[in-house]
Design an enzyme around this catalytic site. Structure first.
Site, mmCIF file in Angstrom:
data_model
loop_
_atom_site.group_PDB
_atom_site.id
_atom_site.type_symbol
_atom_site.label_atom_id
_atom_site.label_comp_id
_atom_site.label_asym_id
_atom_site.label_seq_id
_atom_site.Cartn_x
_atom_site.Cartn_y
_atom_site.Cartn_z
ATOM 1 N N ARG A 41 -8.488 16.066 12.369
ATOM 2 C CA ARG A 41 -8.323 17.039 11.268
ATOM 3 C C ARG A 41 -9.559 17.922 11.149
ATOM 4 O O ARG A 41 -10.682 17.421 11.254
ATOM 5 C CB ARG A 41 -8.108 16.308 9.936
ATOM 6 C CG ARG A 41 -6.831 15.516 9.855
ATOM 7 C CD ARG A 41 -6.616 15.030 8.414
ATOM 8 N NE ARG A 41 -5.505 14.106 8.353
ATOM 9 C CZ ARG A 41 -5.627 12.830 7.967
ATOM 10 N NH1 ARG A 41 -6.801 12.329 7.608
ATOM 11 N NH2 ARG A 41 -4.561 12.063 7.933
ATOM 12 N N GLU A 55 -9.445 -3.285 1.622
ATOM 13 C CA GLU A 55 -8.372 -2.731 0.796
ATOM 14 C C GLU A 55 -7.316 -3.796 0.493
ATOM 15 O O GLU A 55 -6.739 -3.812 -0.586
ATOM 16 C CB GLU A 55 -7.732 -1.537 1.520
ATOM 17 C CG GLU A 55 -8.666 -0.344 1.583
ATOM 18 C CD GLU A 55 -8.376 0.599 2.744
ATOM 19 O OE1 GLU A 55 -8.688 0.233 3.897
ATOM 20 O OE2 GLU A 55 -7.859 1.689 2.504
ATOM 21 N N ARG A 96 0.852 -1.178 0.000
ATOM 22 C CA ARG A 96 0.000 0.000 0.000
ATOM 23 C C ARG A 96 0.893 1.235 0.000
ATOM 24 O O ARG A 96 1.784 1.361 0.841
ATOM 25 C CB ARG A 96 -0.885 0.022 1.236
ATOM 26 C CG ARG A 96 -1.749 1.244 1.253
ATOM 27 C CD ARG A 96 -2.428 1.449 2.572
ATOM 28 N NE ARG A 96 -3.196 2.681 2.507
ATOM 29 C CZ ARG A 96 -3.477 3.434 3.548
ATOM 30 N NH1 ARG A 96 -3.051 3.093 4.737
ATOM 31 N NH2 ARG A 96 -4.191 4.518 3.406
#
Ligand code: ADP
Length: 397
Positions: A241, A384, A91
C-alpha cells in the site's frame, strides 16, 4: 471457561483455543486456501507435535467443521468435546461508528457488519462468513465480535474528520476510522505496566509495523490519532500500500494508465508500497537484503519507509505534547532490528535514544532505549487473540 478465537479471512481461518482460568493457549492453527484447491490445516497443539492436514474444502463452514473435528481429536486435539468451549470470539475488521467496544453478536450486529461491506470489502464479508459458520456449528454458545476499529472510536472529530464537504460524512460516513485497534490497545496497556504508571496518565506512541502498518498516539486512555483512515490505505508506507499521497495522483494516474475506480483501488492497495517502489518484494526482509546487495531502488524504498514513520513520530509527539514511550510491535516491529534502529536514528532532539545492544533482540517484551533516553522505547509482541478472548469471556459470564 475455554474460549475459541476465530479470525476468518477471505481464504483463511486462524483459530486459537484458550483456557481462561490461566489464559493458557491450548492449541492454535490456520486453515489456508479455503475454497481454493490445495486447502491445508496446520494445527499446533500445546505440548504435542504439529499436525498438517490436506483436504480440499469448499467454504468457511467446511473449514470451521474441520477445525472443530481437529480440536476434539483424541490424538492431537485439545478438548474432549465441543461442550467445553464456553464462547467464541470473532475478529471483525470494521464496526463503523456503531461499536466502540466488543459486543455479543445478534442480528443487529450482523447487519452493521454487513453495512460495512462497502468500506471493508476484503475483510468484513469473510469475517461474517466465519461468524455464520460458527453459529451454525455452535448454536448454543455466545459469539462475540471484537472490532479492529473499536479502540479508535475514542478519537475526537478534530482528528477523525477529513476537510471535505460535511455532507459526505453525514451521508456516507466518510471519516477516519483507524485499524489494528486491538493490537494498539494491547501493546499500549502493556506499555503502561512497563512504565509503572496508570494507563490514563500515559502518553504512548504505538507502531504496529507488519505487512499492513499503522501507528497510534494515545493519551488519557484514548486514541488521539492514528495513521490509517477511512480504509487501511492511509498513513505509513506498507508492503503493497502506498500510504499517504497527494489525492490528485489518483485522478492523474487513472487517466494516464486508463484505470477505472476498481483498478485504481487495486493499484494503490496491492501494487504500491515497498513492492512498487523497490520492484523487489512486499516483504521488508527481501527489500533489506536487496538494499544490502546495493539495489538502489531497494535503498530508496527503505529511506521512504523510515522517513514516513519518523514523520508520524514527530507529528504525534506534537499532538500529545510529549511522549512517555514508543512501542514497536507486529512482524517488522518485533523482528526488524535494523528497521527499529533506522527509525529511531537521529531522533535525539525529541528525547528518543535507542540502545544498539539492547535492540539486538527479537519477539521479546523488553526496553530497548538507553538509560538516559527521555522517551522509553519498548518492544512488545502483540497479542490480539488474548484481547479477543478476554472480551469474549467478560461478555459471556
Ligand atoms: P501482517 O499480519 O500484516 O500480514 P506481520 O505482522 O506478520 O504482517 O508482519 C509481516 C512482516 O514482518 C513482513 O513484511 C516481514 O518481512 C516482516 N519481518 C519479519 N521478520 C523480519 C525481520 N527480521 N526484519 C524485518 N522485517 C521482518
Amino acid at each position: 471457561m475455554k474460549v475459541l478465537v476465530v479470525n476468518a479471512g477471505s481464504s483463511s481461518i486462524k483459530y486459537q483455543v484458550m483456557d481462561m482460568t490461566d489464559e493458557k493457549v491450548l492449541a492454535k492453527g490456520l486453515v489456508d486456501r479455503v475454497g481454493i484447491p490445495g486447502t491445508t490445516l496446520k494445527h499446533e497443539p500445546n505440548g504435542k507435535d504439529d499436525v498438517l492436514i490436506k483436504k480440499d474444502l469448499p467454504d468457511h463452514t467446511a473449514g470451521m467443521k474441520l477445525v472443530l473435528d481437529v480440536l476434539v481429536n483424541p490424538e492431537y486435539g485439545c478438548i474432549k468435546s465441543m461442550d467445553e468451549i464456553g464462547a467464541v470470539g470473532h475478529r471483525v475488521v470494521h464496526g463503523g461508528e456503531d461499536f466502540a467496544e466488543s459486543v455479543v453478536i445478534d442480528d443487529k450486529v450482523k447487519k452493521v457488519i454487513r453495512d460495512c461491506f462497502d468500506v471493508a470489502p476484503l475483510h468484513n464479508p469473510p469475517n461474517l462468513m466465519g461468524i455464520e459458520a460458527c453459529e451454525e456449528l455452535m448454536p448454543n454458545v455466545n459469539h462475540v465480535a471484537v472490532f479492529d476499529t473499536a479502540f479508535h472510536q475514542t478519537m475526537s472529530p478534530a482528528n477523525f474528520m477529513y476537510a471535505l464537504p460535511y455532507d459526505v460524512y453525514e451521508k456516507f460516513k466518510v471519516r477516519r476510522y483507524g485499524f489494528h485497534g486491538t493490537s494498539h490497545y494491547y501493546v499500549s496497556h502493556r506499555a503502561s505496566e512497563m512504565l509503572g504508571k496508570a494507563y490514563e496518565d500515559c502518553k504512548i506512541i504505538t507502531l504496529h509495523l507488519g505487512n499492513g502498518a499503522s501507528m497510534a498516539a494515545i493519551s488519557g486512555g484514548k486514541v488521539v490519532d492514528t495513521s490509517m483512515g477511512f480504509t487501511p490505505l492511509e498513513g505509513l508506507v506498507m508492503g503493497t500500500r502506498s500510504g499517504d499521497i497527494d489525492p490528485a495522483v489518483v485522478f492523474f494516474l487513472m487517466e494516464k494508465l486508463n484505470m477505472d475506480a476498481n483498478e485504481a483501488n487495486s493499484y494503490f492497495n496491492k501494487k504500491s508500497g515497498l513492492l512498487g517502489l523497490s520492484g523487489v518484494s512486499n516483504d521488508l526482509r527481501d527489500v533489506i537484503e536487496a538494499a544490502d546487495a546495493g539495489n538502489e531502488r531497494a535503498i530508496l524504498a527503505l529511506e521512504v519507509y523510515y522517513n514516513k514513520v519518523k514523520g508520524y513520530i514527530g507529528n504525534y509527539i506534537a499532538k500529545l505534547n510529549g511522549c512517555d514511550c514508543l512501542v514497536f510491535t507486529a512482524g517488522v516491529g518485533e523482528n526488524g532490528i535494523e528497521t527499529r534502529e533506522n527509525i529511531c536514528k537521529d531522533l535525539e532532539a525529541l528525547g528518543i535514544k535507542i540502545d544498539p545492544v539492547k535492540n539486538k533482540v527479537r519477539g521479546k517484551e523488553t526496553d530497548i532505549s538507553t538509560d538516559d533516553s527521555k522517551v522509553k522505547i519498548f518492544l512488545i509482541p502483540t497479542n490480539e487473540e488474548l484481547v479477543i478472548a478476554r472480551d469474549t469471556l467478560r461478555l459471556s459470564k
